[in-house]
Structure formats: C-alpha cells, structure tokens
Design an enzyme around this catalytic site. Structure first.
Site, PDB file in Angstrom:
ATOM      1  N   GLY A   1      14.362   8.804  25.514  1.00 20.51           N
ATOM      2  CA  GLY A   1      12.794   9.971  25.752  1.00 20.51           C
ATOM      3  C   GLY A   1      12.500   9.750  24.384  1.00 20.51           C
ATOM      4  N   GLY A   2      12.638   8.453  24.468  1.00 22.62           N
ATOM      5  CA  GLY A   2      11.988   7.557  22.479  1.00 22.62           C
ATOM      6  C   GLY A   2      10.068   8.370  22.878  1.00 22.62           C
ATOM      7  NE  ARG A   3       5.960   6.442  22.717  1.00 21.58           N
ATOM      8  CZ  ARG A   3       4.953   6.207  21.638  1.00 21.58           C
ATOM      9  NH1 ARG A   3       5.667   5.993  20.866  1.00 21.58           N
ATOM     10  NH2 ARG A   3       3.872   6.705  21.573  1.00 21.58           N
ATOM     11  N   GLY A   4       9.212  11.120  23.226  1.00 23.76           N
ATOM     12  CA  GLY A   4       8.577  12.758  24.026  1.00 23.76           C
ATOM     13  C   GLY A   4       8.698  13.543  22.713  1.00 23.76           C
ATOM     14  CG  PHE A   5       8.126  17.741  20.953  1.00 26.87           C
ATOM     15  CD1 PHE A   5       7.456  17.440  19.218  1.00 26.87           C
ATOM     16  CD2 PHE A   5       8.659  18.666  20.447  1.00 26.87           C
ATOM     17  CE1 PHE A   5       7.371  17.938  18.632  1.00 26.87           C
ATOM     18  CE2 PHE A   5       8.662  19.462  19.381  1.00 26.87           C
ATOM     19  CZ  PHE A   5       7.881  19.418  18.745  1.00 26.87           C
TER      20      PHE A   5
ATOM     21  CE  LYS B   1      18.402  19.641  26.622  1.00 27.15           C
ATOM     22  NZ  LYS B   1      17.664  19.333  26.413  1.00 27.15           N
TER      23      LYS B   1
END
Length: 573
Positions: A17-21, A166
């Site tokens: 998820g390295g391009r997420g917020f 989650k």
C-alpha cells in the site's frame, strides 16, 4: 554517494500500500533515513509520479535502485511471494479504494489479503511484519472510550464493516507472532489526518460543501484523539527498531498511537473548516433526531443498495461526532520509544495548507455580504418583489407583510362576503383620503405634505396598453367560446371543464380556500428567505431525495412483473 549507501548495510523492506495516504509518507521517511532499500507495492498497474517532494525523492531512488515499484493484488498470493522474496521487513499499510457497500470485495482484500501476506512472509522467511491497524477495532459505536489502553477487547459486534474486518486482520497477524521466525506487531492510530489524506478530511469537506457541517450533533462536548500522518509513519519506524531487538514486550502486541493531545472533536473540525474558509459548526441538532434519520437511510441501504451515498461512512462519522474516544499511549512510549514529532497545532496548519485547493472561495461572512445574485433572487425576478420577500429591508418587508395580513383578515376572516368587504374597504379608503385633504398644512409644527394629483393619474400610454390587453383577452376568450360552440375542439373543452370544476371545488369549500391563501401568504414571506440562507443545504437535500426517488423507481422496475415494469420504464423515459 552510492559507496556511502553500501557502507550503511541497507535493509530491504516492502511497503504494502505504498502509494496510499500513509504509505507515501512512510516511503518518504524510509528513503530519507538512507539505510533502506524500499520496495513499493500497490494496486496501480504503473507508477504515476507527480512533482511533490515525496515523488521527487522516490524518482531519484528508483534511478539509483534504492527503490522499486511492484503492481500487487493482495488476493494473488503468488504475486505477493515474488514481491516479498529477499526482504527482511514488511510494512503492511492501508488498503485503498475500498467500497464499504461491497462486503465480499472488502473481505477478500482485508482478511484474505492478510492471510496471503502472512503465508508469503513465512515462506519468504521475512523477519518482521508491522501492521497498520486502527483504534476503531476496539470501538463498538455505542460506548465512550476514555483513555483506553491495550487491554480493551474487540467488541463482539460492530456497525462499521471495515473496522470489523480490520480487527480480524489484526488478530490474524498478531496470532502468528514468532512462528517460522516471523515477529509481528500492530499499530492502532486514532483519526489519522494530514496532507494527502483521501478519507478523513475529504469526508468533512464534502459535507461542508453541502453546508451540513454547520450542525453540531449532540451536545458537542465529546473529546477525541487525533494523529498526524507523519507521527504514524514515525511510529512504524520505532516499532521496526523495537522488533529488531526481539523485544518480548513488543512482539505479538498492539499499540495505540495518537498525538497525545486529546481535544474536543468539534473544535478540531472547526479549526480545519475555518482554515479552509468554511463556517464553524454552530447549530446543535439532537443526536436522537440524527439517529432516526440514519435509521431511514439504513432501510434504504438494505432495500435499494444505492450507489450515491455510503451509509457505513455516514454511520462512522455519526459515531465519531457523538462519542468520546481517547486512548492511552503509555505502552507505545515505553516499549517502542514512540513520541510525536509534529504537534497537533502544527499538523492542523500543514493539513490546511495542503488542502488549499479545496478551500471555499470566500468566508462565511463575506458570502453573506456578497453582491452576487442568489438563486432565490433569480427565481423571484430580482426586482421589488424579490427585495420584499427576501427581506432586504426589514421595515419595508414587515410593512408589506402586515398590510397583506390585514387584507387577508379583512376579506377572509371577518365573516363578511367578498363584495361587502371590498365595499367597506373602498368606503374606509374614501374617508381617509377626504380627511387627509381636510388637514391643515401644519399640525403641531409638523408639515403635512399634500398628495399631488399626478399620483391619481394614469398616462395615455399605460391606459392604451391596458385597454389593448383587455381587448386581446376578450377576443381570445370569445374565440375559445366559439370553438366550444362548434363542438369540434375536445382539447379546449376538457381544459375549460377541468379549470371550471376546480374553481367550483375551491370556491365551494371556503374554509379550504382561506387556509390555502393563509399558508401561501406565510410561505411566500418565509420560504424564499430560508432558501437563500440555507441554499447549499436545501440543494444537497433535494439532490439526495431525487437520487433516492430514482433508486426507488429502479427498485420498483426490478420487482414488478415484466409487463408493468415495461410500462413504468416507458413513463420514466
């Protein structure tokens, strides 16, 4: 520079998820530290870089092989194995682009995705897995949390589907700690915000654009903990360093992460909104009333499955806005060495600056004084009638309203016939005019102006226009009567018959006519004024109602028999 980087003995990590917020923030921090080889993994097929500082540093790292990008679907275990092979640390960040209305997709990405990551980590002999969880996993949506610590258990039932999933993913990751040499821990940040936020702050701004953030739900006294994004990524670095020493008090544990500065939820929201040019919330709504409205939306959500709003998102906002949620971060401070790098005040300032493109063009006060013509003014023609009904001059509008109320009482509530009331009114007007003319030019040192004769005169042009209009209407009526007399125009016959029937119906029920006129009088002096004051809120509500109606019609077409549904679809078109 490369020789120096080699001397640091860099470790290889994967940021899922390295391009997420939060993923972007963590990648930037890892690259700044200088002793990491970073593999950025995300769902996008290709890496789209912009001109931000984060992407500029990432572009340099990509050219020097300090960073690499991988397209990744968490549902594909074989692809995860290829990405994780040879890495020693995995930072498992948030999964983006989740549709809370699609439970199956969310389950596959969050829970099944966590299972795939765990399995891949064990097969690839990854040493440390740090999972970015959420403080929401211990919140049931019903009870306040005051300085809650890690001893809080998962609720047995949650209204928020994403939080529930989650919590399941977090439990899975913590349960495999120290199996096949894999050490795990989870971080639970509360209400994460900051530059690049695609969820928390945009949700508020979307509500603000519709004007809904003017309202405070409940008492407005509830406290909340907030966490600036850079502090969350700092906590991940701290957790990795603590796991590296195989600290018993860290492995297999979860830690709450906050800014350590609890504050009033509505004050936090007010600071953000004010900084972006929106009004502070100032109108209090009972929580029970809003909860009733949400129950109606729940029914629509269950029956229609609409796509135009996210019911889970609205429920989550309601829960945050009406409950106290503060957490104790002593464990994180003691065991992983966490302390905030950015204060809450500085974080709010940085966030406001990053969302300046979404700021309102002008503040609430300047909006109220704006000379731009409003929709209500346009609907009324923008003339004298608009000025009166929109209360531009309170004295003038009140005078007109009082006169109309008196006339309404004179003609409809006095008990006399319409002709008798008109005759009495003309008699009173005659007496007033005659008495006014008998008054002296000065009375008690006050000058009494005379009414000029021109006030009672009608110009020839106006009179000719009135006569021409009367003659035109008379001739048009005579032509319609002649068409009716010939008996060959059924369309005109039905139009006249329906109009006369409704006129007879209204006149025969005098009380109904009186009530309708009274409601119309009050409505005209209130509705346009209220609409002008709450234009965005009413427009937003109307848009939602029309969208609901459209979804309801689609639902009817879906459940009705084929013949009737075709007929209904034909009328919709």
């Amino acid at each position: 520079m490369e020789d120096r980087f080699t001397e640091l003995n860099p470790k290889t990590c994967v940021v899922l998820g390295g391009r997420g917020f939060l993923g972007r923030s963590l990648v930037l921090r890892l690259l700044k530290l200088g002793n990491w080889i970073v593999r950025v993994a995300d769902s996008a097929h290709s890496l789209q870089l912009d001109h931000s500082d984060s992407d500029s540093l990432l572009a340099q790292a990509l050219s020097s092989s300090r960073a690499s990008y991988f397209h990744l679907d968490l549902r594909d275990k074989h692809r995860i194995l290829k990405v994780l092979e040879g890495s020693s640390v995995v930072f498992y960040m948030d999964v983006d682009a989740l549709n809370a209305n699609d439970f199956y997709s969310c389950y596959k990405l969050i829970v099944q995705g966590a299972k795939n990551v765990i399995s891949a980590c064990r097969e690839c002999r990854v040493k440390r897995l740090i999972y970015n969880s959420s403080a929401d996993v211990v919140f049931d949506g019903l009870h306040d949390i005051r300085y809650g610590n890690e001893s809080l258990a998962y609720p047995w039932k949650m209204d928020n589907v994403l939080s529930d999933l989650k919590a399941q993913a977090e439990a899975l990751i913590l349960s495999v700690n120290d199996i096949d040499g894999l050490l795990t821990c989870a971080l639970r940040p509360s209400n994460v915000f900051g530059p690049g936020d695609s969820d928390f702050i945009p949700c508020f701004l979307k509500l603000a654009r519709y004007g809904f953030t003017k309202f405070i739900i409940g008492t407005g006294d509830n406290l909340s903990d907030f966490t600036f994004s850079e502090n969350v990524t700092h906590a991940h670095i701290c957790a990795e360093e603590a796991l590296n020493f195989r600290t018993v008090s860290v492995a297999g544990k979860a830690f709450f992460i906050t800014n350590l500065e609890p504050m009033n939820f509505w004050e936090f929201l007010s600071l953000l909104l004010e900084g972006l040019g929106y009004p502070r919330p100032f109108i209090k709504l009972p929580a029970n009333l809003v909860q009733y409205f949400l129950s109606v939306l729940r029914w629509l959500h269950e029956k229609l499955r609409p796509r135009y709003f996210s019911y889970p998102l609205l429920v989550h906002f309601f829960q945050l806005a009406t409950h106290t949620r503060t957490f104790n971060c002593t464990a994180a401070q003691k065991n992983i060495g966490y302390s905030p790098l950015v204060s809450l005040e500085e974080g709010i300032t940085l966030t406001i600056g990053s969302f300046s493109n979404l700021a309102k063009d002008s503040s609430f006060s300047s909006c109220c004084d704006s000379t731009e013509q409003t929709k209500a003014d346009k609907m009324l023609g923008g003339g004298k009638v608009a000025n009166v009904l929109l209360w531009r001059d309170e004295k003038t509008s009140f005078t007109y309203f009082l006169v109309l109320v008196l006339l309404f009482h004179w003609f409809f509530l006095s008990g006399r016939s319409f002709i008798s009331s008109a005759a009495r009114l003309l008699l009173v007007a005659t007496l007033l005019l005659y008495g006014y003319c008998l008054l002296p030019s000065k009375l008690f040192n006050f000058s009494i102006p005379r009414i000029p004769t021109s006030s009672f005169e009608i110009s020839d042009t106006t009179m000719k226009g009135l006569v021409a209009t009367l003659v035109y209407q008379w001739n048009k009526g005579f032509q319609n009567i002649r068409r009716l007399g010939r008996g060959n125009d059924w369309s005109t016959f039905f139009k006249v018959a329906v109009v006369l029937y409704f006129l007879k119906l209204i006149l025969s029920v005098s009380k109904l006519l009186t009530t309708l006129i009274g409601i119309g009088l009050v409505f005209s002096f209130m509705a346009f004024f209220v609409y002008e004051q709450y234009e965005s809120e009413i427009d937003g509500l109307v848009d939602v109602l029309f969208a609901q109606l459209k979804e309801f019609m689609t639902y009817l077409v879906r459940i009705l028999p084929v013949s009737k549904s075709r007929h209904l679809h034909y009328h919709q078109e």
